[in-house]
Scaffold this active site. Structure first.
Site, PDB file in Angstrom:
ATOM      1  N   PRO A   9      66.468 161.688  33.559  1.00 51.69           N
ATOM      2  CA  PRO A   9      66.591 162.250  32.213  1.00 51.69           C
ATOM      3  C   PRO A   9      66.434 163.760  32.144  1.00 51.69           C
ATOM      4  O   PRO A   9      65.604 164.339  32.845  1.00 51.69           O
ATOM      5  CB  PRO A   9      65.457 161.558  31.433  1.00 51.69           C
ATOM      6  CG  PRO A   9      64.537 161.023  32.465  1.00 51.69           C
ATOM      7  CD  PRO A   9      65.373 160.716  33.662  1.00 51.69           C
ATOM      8  N   TYR A  22      63.577 175.757  35.759  1.00 54.41           N
ATOM      9  CA  TYR A  22      64.604 175.023  36.505  1.00 54.41           C
ATOM     10  C   TYR A  22      65.798 175.886  36.937  1.00 54.41           C
ATOM     11  O   TYR A  22      66.710 175.384  37.602  1.00 54.41           O
ATOM     12  CB  TYR A  22      65.099 173.839  35.659  1.00 54.41           C
ATOM     13  CG  TYR A  22      64.001 172.849  35.334  1.00 54.41           C
ATOM     14  CD1 TYR A  22      63.427 172.070  36.336  1.00 54.41           C
ATOM     15  CD2 TYR A  22      63.500 172.709  34.036  1.00 54.41           C
ATOM     16  CE1 TYR A  22      62.404 171.173  36.057  1.00 54.41           C
ATOM     17  CE2 TYR A  22      62.480 171.814  33.740  1.00 54.41           C
ATOM     18  CZ  TYR A  22      61.937 171.052  34.761  1.00 54.41           C
ATOM     19  OH  TYR A  22      60.914 170.170  34.480  1.00 54.41           O
ATOM     20  N   ASN A  71      65.848 162.359  41.975  1.00 51.36           N
ATOM     21  CA  ASN A  71      65.000 163.137  41.077  1.00 51.36           C
ATOM     22  C   ASN A  71      64.943 162.331  39.776  1.00 51.36           C
ATOM     23  O   ASN A  71      65.867 162.381  38.968  1.00 51.36           O
ATOM     24  CB  ASN A  71      65.573 164.536  40.826  1.00 51.36           C
ATOM     25  CG  ASN A  71      64.621 165.382  39.987  1.00 51.36           C
ATOM     26  OD1 ASN A  71      63.690 164.861  39.374  1.00 51.36           O
ATOM     27  ND2 ASN A  71      64.865 166.678  39.956  1.00 51.36           N
ATOM     28  N   GLU A  95      62.115 161.298  47.289  1.00 48.99           N
ATOM     29  CA  GLU A  95      61.807 161.781  45.936  1.00 48.99           C
ATOM     30  C   GLU A  95      61.956 163.303  45.913  1.00 48.99           C
ATOM     31  O   GLU A  95      61.404 164.001  46.762  1.00 48.99           O
ATOM     32  CB  GLU A  95      60.364 161.383  45.593  1.00 48.99           C
ATOM     33  CG  GLU A  95      59.881 161.924  44.262  1.00 48.99           C
ATOM     34  CD  GLU A  95      58.409 161.558  43.991  1.00 48.99           C
ATOM     35  OE1 GLU A  95      57.868 160.648  44.642  1.00 48.99           O
ATOM     36  OE2 GLU A  95      57.800 162.223  43.122  1.00 48.99           O
ATOM     37  N   ARG A 104      51.882 172.306  37.707  1.00 48.44           N
ATOM     38  CA  ARG A 104      52.188 172.163  36.280  1.00 48.44           C
ATOM     39  C   ARG A 104      51.162 171.261  35.581  1.00 48.44           C
ATOM     40  O   ARG A 104      50.075 171.042  36.106  1.00 48.44           O
ATOM     41  CB  ARG A 104      53.638 171.660  36.143  1.00 48.44           C
ATOM     42  CG  ARG A 104      54.640 172.636  36.764  1.00 48.44           C
ATOM     43  CD  ARG A 104      56.064 172.166  36.617  1.00 48.44           C
ATOM     44  NE  ARG A 104      56.455 172.090  35.216  1.00 48.44           N
ATOM     45  CZ  ARG A 104      57.558 171.470  34.776  1.00 48.44           C
ATOM     46  NH1 ARG A 104      58.376 170.900  35.652  1.00 48.44           N
ATOM     47  NH2 ARG A 104      57.848 171.443  33.498  1.00 48.44           N
TER      48      ARG A 104
HETATM   49  C1  DQA Z   1      61.238 167.366  37.590  1.00 42.36           C
HETATM   50  C2  DQA Z   1      59.741 167.421  37.270  1.00 42.36           C
HETATM   51  C3  DQA Z   1      59.378 166.396  36.214  1.00 42.36           C
HETATM   52  O1  DQA Z   1      57.985 166.454  35.911  1.00 42.36           O
HETATM   53  C4  DQA Z   1      60.150 166.667  34.934  1.00 42.36           C
HETATM   54  O2  DQA Z   1      59.871 165.684  33.974  1.00 42.36           O
HETATM   55  C5  DQA Z   1      61.621 166.793  35.175  1.00 42.36           C
HETATM   56  C6  DQA Z   1      62.076 167.534  36.334  1.00 42.36           C
HETATM   57  C7  DQA Z   1      61.651 168.483  38.578  1.00 42.36           C
HETATM   58  O3  DQA Z   1      62.730 168.355  39.150  1.00 42.36           O
HETATM   59  O4  DQA Z   1      60.933 169.465  38.749  1.00 42.36           O
HETATM   60  O5  DQA Z   1      62.423 166.380  34.349  1.00 42.36           O
HETATM   61  O6  DQA Z   1      61.529 166.125  38.182  1.00 42.36           O
END
Ligand code: DQA
Length: 143
Positions: A9, A22, A71, A95, A104
């Protein structure tokens, strides 16, 4: 060699979504670069904002000769169903996270899926996916 990248998502919004975390690149743009970097590998891509969609995809490809980079976005931290889906298949799953989830909020520190995966790569920006491919390349020489 075949690699499937599965994004969960909100990852369809890469490039627009919280770019300070990101980055400013869309996944489609990055995917093109990745495919150019590894012309010998078939890199497929699937994204869904729906937990069941991710599970169905894992079931669909999970018994093929394929390597999965997952992811799972926020489902990482909540989904026992994804954990079970990864455990149920024979294809190896890494993962992936773009951000360093451990730097975070505390709700991102726990992963429901790590224990079902062969390994975890997080915190290297989009390069986390390339590092996942490198890990699979290494692994495929041992398979
Ligand atoms: C994520 C980290 C997750 O905590 C977050 O909810 C995401 C992106 C990342 O790629 O850093 O949607 O998976």
């Amino acid at each position: 060699m075949k690699v499937l990248i599965i994004n969960g998502p909100n990852l369809n919004l890469l490039g627009k979504r919280e770019p300070e975390i990101y980055g400013g690149k869309s996944f489609e743009e990055y995917l093109q670069e990745l495919r150019e970097l590894y012309p010998q590998i078939t890199i497929d891509y699937y994204q869904s904002n729906v937990e069941g969609g991710l599970i169905n995809k894992i079931h669909e490809v999970g018994f093929e000769d394929t390597y999965i980079l997952l992811n799972a976005g926020a489902y990482t931290h909540t989904s026992i169903a994804l954990h079970d889906a990864i455990k149920a298949i024979s294809a190896p799953v890494i993962e992936i996270h773009i951000s360093n989830v451990h730097q975070r909020e505390s709700f991102r520190h726990h992963s429901m899926i790590s224990a079902a995966c062969v390994g975890v790569i997080c915190g290297f920006g989009l390069d986390s996916y390339r590092l996942g491919i490198e890990a699979f390349l290494q692994r495929s020489t041992q398979d």
